[in-house]
Design a protein around this motif. Structure first.
Motif, PDB file in Angstrom:
ATOM      1  N   ALA A   1     -18.269   5.546  36.714  1.00  0.00           N
ATOM      2  CA  ALA A   1     -17.034   6.404  36.693  1.00  0.00           C
ATOM      3  C   ALA A   1     -16.571   6.830  35.323  1.00  0.00           C
ATOM      4  O   ALA A   1     -16.161   8.039  35.016  1.00  0.00           O
ATOM      5  CB  ALA A   1     -15.910   5.624  37.480  1.00  0.00           C
ATOM      6  N   ALA A   2     -16.716   5.749  34.520  1.00  0.00           N
ATOM      7  CA  ALA A   2     -16.390   5.802  32.866  1.00  0.00           C
ATOM      8  C   ALA A   2     -17.467   7.018  32.176  1.00  0.00           C
ATOM      9  O   ALA A   2     -16.910   7.769  31.423  1.00  0.00           O
ATOM     10  CB  ALA A   2     -16.421   4.629  32.245  1.00  0.00           C
TER      11      ALA A   2
ATOM     12  N   PHE B   1     -15.293   4.932  45.761  1.00  0.00           N
ATOM     13  CA  PHE B   1     -15.951   5.556  45.070  1.00  0.00           C
ATOM     14  C   PHE B   1     -17.049   6.065  45.635  1.00  0.00           C
ATOM     15  O   PHE B   1     -17.690   7.375  45.292  1.00  0.00           O
ATOM     16  CB  PHE B   1     -16.472   4.608  44.000  1.00  0.00           C
TER      17      PHE B   1
ATOM     18  N   GLN C   1     -18.935  -3.797  41.838  1.00  0.00           N
ATOM     19  CA  GLN C   1     -17.839  -2.922  41.200  1.00  0.00           C
ATOM     20  C   GLN C   1     -17.884  -2.590  39.707  1.00  0.00           C
ATOM     21  O   GLN C   1     -17.373  -1.483  39.420  1.00  0.00           O
ATOM     22  CB  GLN C   1     -16.557  -3.875  41.331  1.00  0.00           C
ATOM     23  N   GLN C   2     -18.443  -3.422  39.003  1.00  0.00           N
ATOM     24  CA  GLN C   2     -18.640  -3.350  37.692  1.00  0.00           C
ATOM     25  C   GLN C   2     -19.489  -2.036  37.216  1.00  0.00           C
ATOM     26  O   GLN C   2     -19.459  -1.261  36.467  1.00  0.00           O
ATOM     27  CB  GLN C   2     -19.189  -4.392  36.686  1.00  0.00           C
TER      28      GLN C   2
ATOM     29  N   GLU D   1     -12.683  -0.758  46.959  1.00  0.00           N
ATOM     30  CA  GLU D   1     -12.836   0.146  45.871  1.00  0.00           C
ATOM     31  C   GLU D   1     -14.280   0.611  45.567  1.00  0.00           C
ATOM     32  O   GLU D   1     -14.353   1.809  45.425  1.00  0.00           O
ATOM     33  CB  GLU D   1     -12.574  -1.016  44.587  1.00  0.00           C
TER      34      GLU D   1
ATOM     35  N   LYS E   1     -20.351   0.349  39.494  1.00  0.00           N
ATOM     36  CA  LYS E   1     -19.426   1.457  39.826  1.00  0.00           C
ATOM     37  C   LYS E   1     -18.480   1.978  38.771  1.00  0.00           C
ATOM     38  O   LYS E   1     -18.105   3.160  38.451  1.00  0.00           O
ATOM     39  CB  LYS E   1     -18.613   1.208  41.169  1.00  0.00           C
ATOM     40  N   ARG E   2     -17.636   1.243  37.944  1.00  0.00           N
ATOM     41  CA  ARG E   2     -16.662   1.512  37.095  1.00  0.00           C
ATOM     42  C   ARG E   2     -17.575   2.154  35.888  1.00  0.00           C
ATOM     43  O   ARG E   2     -16.946   2.832  35.027  1.00  0.00           O
ATOM     44  CB  ARG E   2     -15.971   0.291  36.781  1.00  0.00           C
ATOM     45  N   ARG E   3     -18.653   1.371  35.551  1.00  0.00           N
ATOM     46  CA  ARG E   3     -19.513   2.036  34.336  1.00  0.00           C
ATOM     47  C   ARG E   3     -19.666   3.269  34.515  1.00  0.00           C
ATOM     48  O   ARG E   3     -19.687   4.016  33.734  1.00  0.00           O
ATOM     49  CB  ARG E   3     -20.735   1.049  34.061  1.00  0.00           C
TER      50      ARG E   3
END
Length: 348
Positions: A275-276, A22, A268-269, A18, A271-273
């Motif tokens: 992306a959002a 990204f 991962q967190q 994942e 990266k997700r922050r």
């Protein structure tokens, strides 16, 4: 370093996949206007500085950090917290601008430590020098009284040898690529913190080195989202994972899993922050009216814009422009300067 005991579980594989997906998509995601990317990086940098120093006991909020860094003409800082924040900010600036030219050697790590503690008066005697007395990780009760040793770090005598061994391992691991880069970085950081080579500042330096290693491994998106902030919000899990892995590092079968899983989940967190945030930025720009886009194009070309400029350019009414300028300021796409007839706007 007994990394042959690392078990690549399905969860670890999924986390790496994942994060790397990204990494490959960042070029497409990073097509925001330069001023918005700069704004994202500035926010992330403030969060990183604030969080990393608070993990070690600082009390300054992100707002206080931002205010302090906006007024660096100050020559003396009134508290230890301020001294540590400014030192961290300066080292992060170095990393973000010169990461490709900083080899991971003992000399460069010592220099980063020296710079990190440059403004810290209590650390003046040991900046850039390996520890001279033990600095085991201790537990304290609510009154501040030490109640025991949580983890024994390397002795001052063993520290130089163990740092040489760790850096030799890192060089070989990167050259031979036997481990995925994310696993190499995670192993290096947990081993570095187990040694705790400096009298103070090891935690902050480990997070600086994480950013440096991530950038050198090609994770170009890292400066736009704060890993330090992720760690701060899960500090208990952070210390638990460190403790569980570090307690086994000198054994014949080190247990890497607790730290590797925590580290990869944190990235991962992170990266997700990001992306959002990027998605929100794109949506905000996508719904802008045509006149707002023309205003932003004008200010990119000229550096600043006034209501009179846009009346002249597009013939819109001053009242319409006033409302639109206020909306762009609220969205963070413009910054207002001055007041009344002297009002003008620039990019963040």
């Amino acid at each position: 370093m007994k990394t042959e005991t690392i078990q690549i579980t399905p969860e670890i594989l999924a986390l790496i996949a994942e994060i790397d997906e990204f990494k490959g998509a960042w070029r497409a995601l990073g097509t925001l206007a330069p001023e918005r990317l700069n704004a994202l990086r500035r926010i992330a940098t403030i969060e990183s500085i604030g969080s990393s120093t608070r993990i070690e006991g600082s009390k300054l909020t992100d707002h206080e950090v931002e205010h302090l860094l906006a007024d660096l003409d100050i020559k003396r800082f009134s508290s230890r917290d301020e001294q540590e924040v400014v030192g961290y900010a300066e080292v992060m600036e170095t990393i973000l601008h010169a990461w490709a030219d900083i080899p991971i050697t003992e000399n460069h790590i010592r220099q980063l430590h020296r710079d990190l503690l440059r403004h810290s008066e209590k650390d003046e005697r040991h900046r850039g020098d390996y520890k001279s007395v033990r600095n085991d990780v201790a537990a304290f009760d609510a009154s501040g009284r030490m109640i025991g040793i949580v983890f024994e770090t390397a002795s001052p005598f063993d520290t130089p040898r163990r740092m040489q061994e760790l850096l030799a391992w890192l060089t070989e691991a990167r050259e031979l690529a036997r481990l995925h880069p994310l696993l190499t970085i995670a192993v290096f950081i947990v081993a570095f913190l187990a040694i705790h080579p400096f009298q103070d500042g090891n935690g902050r330096l480990s997070r600086v080195l994480t950013t440096l290693l991530m950038l050198q491994a090609g994770y170009a998106w890292v400066p736009y989202s704060s890993l330090e902030n992720v760690i701060e919000t899960s500090k208990e899990a952070y210390y638990l994972a460190l403790h569980q892995t570090q307690g086994t590092l000198r054994s014949d079968s080190p247990d890497w899993q607790p730290w590797l899983v925590f580290f990869l989940r944190a990235v991962q967190q992170q990266k997700r922050r990001l992306a959002a945030k990027v998605e929100r930025e794109k949506n905000a720009v996508a719904v802008l009216p045509e006149l707002a886009v023309k205003i932003l194009d004008y200010v990119r070309d000229h550096g600043r814009v006034t209501t009179r400029d846009m009346v002249r350019e597009v013939g819109a009414s001053p009242n319409t422009l006033k409302t639109l300028f206020a909306s762009l300021v609220q969205k963070g796409l413009l910054v207002r300067h001055g007041g009344g007839r002297s009002t003008w706007y620039s990019l963040p």
